[in-house]
Design an enzyme around this catalytic site. Structure first.
Site, PDB file in Angstrom:
ATOM      1  N   ASP A  56      -2.541 -81.367  54.217  1.00  0.00           N
ATOM      2  CA  ASP A  56      -1.643 -81.837  55.258  1.00  0.00           C
ATOM      3  C   ASP A  56      -2.236 -83.043  55.987  1.00  0.00           C
ATOM      4  OD1 ASP A  56       0.633 -81.870  56.762  1.00  0.00           O
ATOM      5  OD2 ASP A  56       0.062 -80.197  58.059  1.00  0.00           O
ATOM      6  N   ASN A 115       9.780 -78.552  51.371  1.00  0.00           N
ATOM      7  CA  ASN A 115       9.610 -80.007  51.321  1.00  0.00           C
ATOM      8  C   ASN A 115      10.822 -80.748  50.747  1.00  0.00           C
ATOM      9  OD1 ASN A 115       6.023 -79.864  50.640  1.00  0.00           O
ATOM     10  ND2 ASN A 115       7.078 -80.153  52.585  1.00  0.00           N
TER      11      ASN A 115
HETATM   12  C1  IPE Z   1       1.108 -84.049  52.917  1.00  0.00           C
HETATM   13  O1  IPE Z   1       1.058 -84.359  54.258  1.00  0.00           O
HETATM   14  C2  IPE Z   1       1.862 -82.791  52.593  1.00  0.00           C
HETATM   15  C3  IPE Z   1       2.704 -82.881  51.382  1.00  0.00           C
HETATM   16  C4  IPE Z   1       3.861 -82.260  51.293  1.00  0.00           C
HETATM   17  C5  IPE Z   1       2.250 -83.640  50.210  1.00  0.00           C
HETATM   18  P1  IPE Z   1       2.320 -84.598  55.173  1.00  0.00           P
HETATM   19  O2  IPE Z   1       3.304 -85.455  54.461  1.00  0.00           O
HETATM   20  O3  IPE Z   1       2.841 -83.296  55.657  1.00  0.00           O
HETATM   21  O4  IPE Z   1       1.682 -85.426  56.369  1.00  0.00           O
HETATM   22  P2  IPE Z   1       2.024 -85.346  57.911  1.00  0.00           P
HETATM   23  O5  IPE Z   1       1.958 -83.897  58.326  1.00  0.00           O
HETATM   24  O6  IPE Z   1       3.387 -85.912  58.084  1.00  0.00           O
HETATM   25  O7  IPE Z   1       0.959 -86.162  58.566  1.00  0.00           O
HETATM   26 MG    MG Z   2       2.617 -82.177  57.363  1.00  0.00          MG
END
Ligand code: IPE
Ligand code: MG
Length: 222
Positions: free
Chosen positions: A2, A50
């Site tokens: 994350d 996601n």
């Molecule tokens: C990567 O980080 C997580 C994935 C789904 C690849 P994020 O995209 O959640 O990053 P932040 O939380 O917006 O900083």
């Molecule tokens: Mg995130």
């Protein structure tokens, strides 16, 4: 994994740049885990939630996954990395599904480390799916006869060990539907470091912290 978006935002760059930087660091981390004797490393790459992100971000993530599999095949073979995807991949573009199948098949005999990539994965999905699979495998058998090991055999992690150490980067202290069953006795390591900055030194710090934990599994200290 994350914090990719925030890492990019801090640099006034699009979120996708953060994802690319995050993906680029994975190879060294896999190698460092293998070198330390870790048998299973599971990366949460894409959750069932996601899909709710903007479509260009979703397609960037799919593209990065394809690229990663293409680029890393050689290194995975050289280092004995077995790739295994956890999750329902049927929702992914055909090219990605084919690439996943091909990489899984090509690395099936590697046994230094198993790299699980959780993609279109959710811990609750895993458990419901396991119940359905158990029931299909045991027609006419009452669920009263189902034991924990029986169900575990139908999880996406069947045959693997439970999670010892869970690392979450990016400053949040939550599990977010990751390997819910399997983290029952995991040590939970939360760090503010954003994923693109999580390097092998950071990994070593997490391992050192883990080594200092007294794991009692519900019993008392000896
Ligand atoms: C990567 O980080 C997580 C994935 C789904 C690849 P994020 O995209 O959640 O990053 P932040 O939380 O917006 O900083
Ligand atoms: Mg995130």
């Amino acid at each position: 994994m994350d914090g990719n978006g925030r890492w990019a935002k801090q640099r006034h760059m699009p979120r996708t740049v953060g994802h690319a930087k995050g993906a680029a660091g994975v190879r060294d981390l896999v190698k460092a885990c293998a070198d330390q004797g870790v048998r299973y490393l599971t990366l949460f790459a894409f959750s069932t939630e996601n899909w709710g992100r903007p479509s260009d971000e979703v397609s960037t993530l799919m593209g990065l996954f394809i690229q990663y599999l293409e680029k890393e095949m050689k290194a995975m073979q050289a280092e004995g990395v077995r790739l295994n995807v956890l999750g329902d991949i049927s929702a992914f573009p055909a090219e990605l599904q084919q690439r996943i199948e091909a990489t899984q098949n090509a690395t099936v005999h590697n046994h230094t480390i198993t790299l699980n990539v959780a993609a279109n994965y959710g811990g609750r999905w895993d458990i419901v799916n396991a119940v359905q699979r158990w029931s299909a495998a045991n027609p006419g058998v009452s669920a009263e006869n189902m034991t924990e090991p029986d169900l575990a055999q139908h999880l996406s992690t069947a045959g693997m060990l439970d999670v010892d150490l869970l690392i979450r980067t990016g400053g949040e202290s939550r599990i977010s539907n990751f390997l819910l069953w399997q983290v029952a006795y995991a040590e939970l390591y939360f760090t503010d470091v954003l994923w693109p900055d999580f390097d092998t030194l950071q990994l070593q710090q997490a391992f050192t912290w883990f080594a200092s934990r007294e794991r009692r599994f519900g019993t008392v200290a000896p």
